[in-house]
Design a protein around this motif. Structure first.
Motif, PDB file in Angstrom:
ATOM      1  N   LYS A  93       0.832  -1.202   0.000  1.00 45.22           N
ATOM      2  CA  LYS A  93       0.000   0.000   0.000  1.00 45.22           C
ATOM      3  C   LYS A  93       0.868   1.255   0.000  1.00 45.22           C
ATOM      4  O   LYS A  93       0.526   2.261  -0.650  1.00 45.22           O
ATOM      5  CB  LYS A  93      -0.935  -0.017   1.210  1.00 45.22           C
ATOM      6  N   GLU A  94       1.986   1.229   0.717  1.00 49.49           N
ATOM      7  CA  GLU A  94       2.925   2.349   0.675  1.00 49.49           C
ATOM      8  C   GLU A  94       3.473   2.549  -0.732  1.00 49.49           C
ATOM      9  O   GLU A  94       3.625   3.687  -1.207  1.00 49.49           O
ATOM     10  CB  GLU A  94       4.071   2.110   1.659  1.00 49.49           C
ATOM     11  N   ASN A 106       1.307   4.588  -2.833  1.00 51.01           N
ATOM     12  CA  ASN A 106       1.272   6.033  -2.600  1.00 51.01           C
ATOM     13  C   ASN A 106       2.117   6.789  -3.614  1.00 51.01           C
ATOM     14  O   ASN A 106       1.940   7.998  -3.800  1.00 51.01           O
ATOM     15  CB  ASN A 106       1.772   6.356  -1.187  1.00 51.01           C
ATOM     16  N   TYR A 130      -3.993  -0.094  -7.896  1.00 49.69           N
ATOM     17  CA  TYR A 130      -3.983   1.288  -7.436  1.00 49.69           C
ATOM     18  C   TYR A 130      -5.405   1.786  -7.159  1.00 49.69           C
ATOM     19  O   TYR A 130      -6.304   1.644  -7.986  1.00 49.69           O
ATOM     20  CB  TYR A 130      -3.318   2.167  -8.493  1.00 49.69           C
TER      21      TYR A 130
END
Length: 235
Positions: free
Chosen positions: A179-180, A183, A218
């Motif tokens: 998930k990072e 970003n 995403y």
């Protein structure tokens, strides 16, 4: 037409090197008598010769000969002439750096897309994706680029691990790290659990093995796909 096997690992718990895949690989490499092995990832700092010997022992069980690319004076020519190619696991940064150093990125992409059968495990699977940014390895060396072979339209996270419900570990989970990644990046990521692999034939990408894979896209909620699912919708 490309023929690729992208495996999470070379060894599953309780089995020998590549043992869980040998029946599948016997068919996958049916038209090749010899396999060019690229040992650059060097797990645990093993020598190129030592790593190649390990692979030779495994492939002898299905009557295939193996030669390490490090024994050739011209690695580009070795790739161009190879009947089949195997890139083993280890450190993805070390592997990628050596591939760039020997001008092999474009050559590998060309011959694989033209139909030379390719097997990757772990680090050798990471480089099949768009970039190596989803490797689990320490960046002990800095390659010229994180861009990889782009044989599939997403990134790979081999050895994908689920959180343990009773664990006292307070660090990041694998899902948190991916998930990072999203970003700053939009590439889909396929989390391949141990003993799973992707069978790529032309534009078809099918999950194989006994376990589901976890898919990260995403701005979407992560989801599971079961074995025999086509993944060529990811992009």
């Amino acid at each position: 037409m490309q023929q690729i096997t992208i495996a999470s690992t070379s060894t599953v718990h309780g089995s020998g090197y590549l043992e869980y895949l040998l029946d599948y690989l016997s068919h996958f490499f049916k038209d090749a008598n010899s396999i060019l092995f690229i040992p650059y990832a060097r797990p645990g700092g093993i020598s190129h010769d030592g790593y190649t010997e390990l692979v030779q022992t495994a492939f002898a069980k299905i009557n295939k000969t193996v030669t390490g690319i490090h024994t050739y004076d011209n690695p580009v020519e070795a790739v161009n002439q190879a009947e089949a190619i195997f890139v083993g696991g280890g450190n993805t940064f070390v592997l990628t750096n050596q591939l760039y150093k020997n001008n092999l990125i474009a050559t590998l992409r060309t011959v694989i897309k033209a139909g030379t059968p390719y097997l990757g495990t772990s680090a050798g699977s990471n480089i099949c994706g768009l970039t190596i940014k989803n490797t689990n390895d320490m960046p002990i060396i800095y390659p010229p680029s994180f861009n990889a072979l782009a044989l599939v339209p997403f990134n790979i996270n081999p050895h994908y691990l689920d959180p343990l419900p009773d664990s006292k570990h307070m660090g990041e989970t694998r899902e948190t790290r991916i998930k990072e990644f999203h970003n700053f990046n939009t590439n889909p990521v396929v989390g391949l659990r141990e003993g799973s692999w992707l069978a790529v034939s032309g534009k078809s990408i099918v999950l194989k093995g006994e376990l589901p894979a976890r898919i990260f896209e995403y701005n979407k909620t992560p989801y599971e796909v079961v074995p025999e699912t086509e993944l060529n919708h990811l992009k």
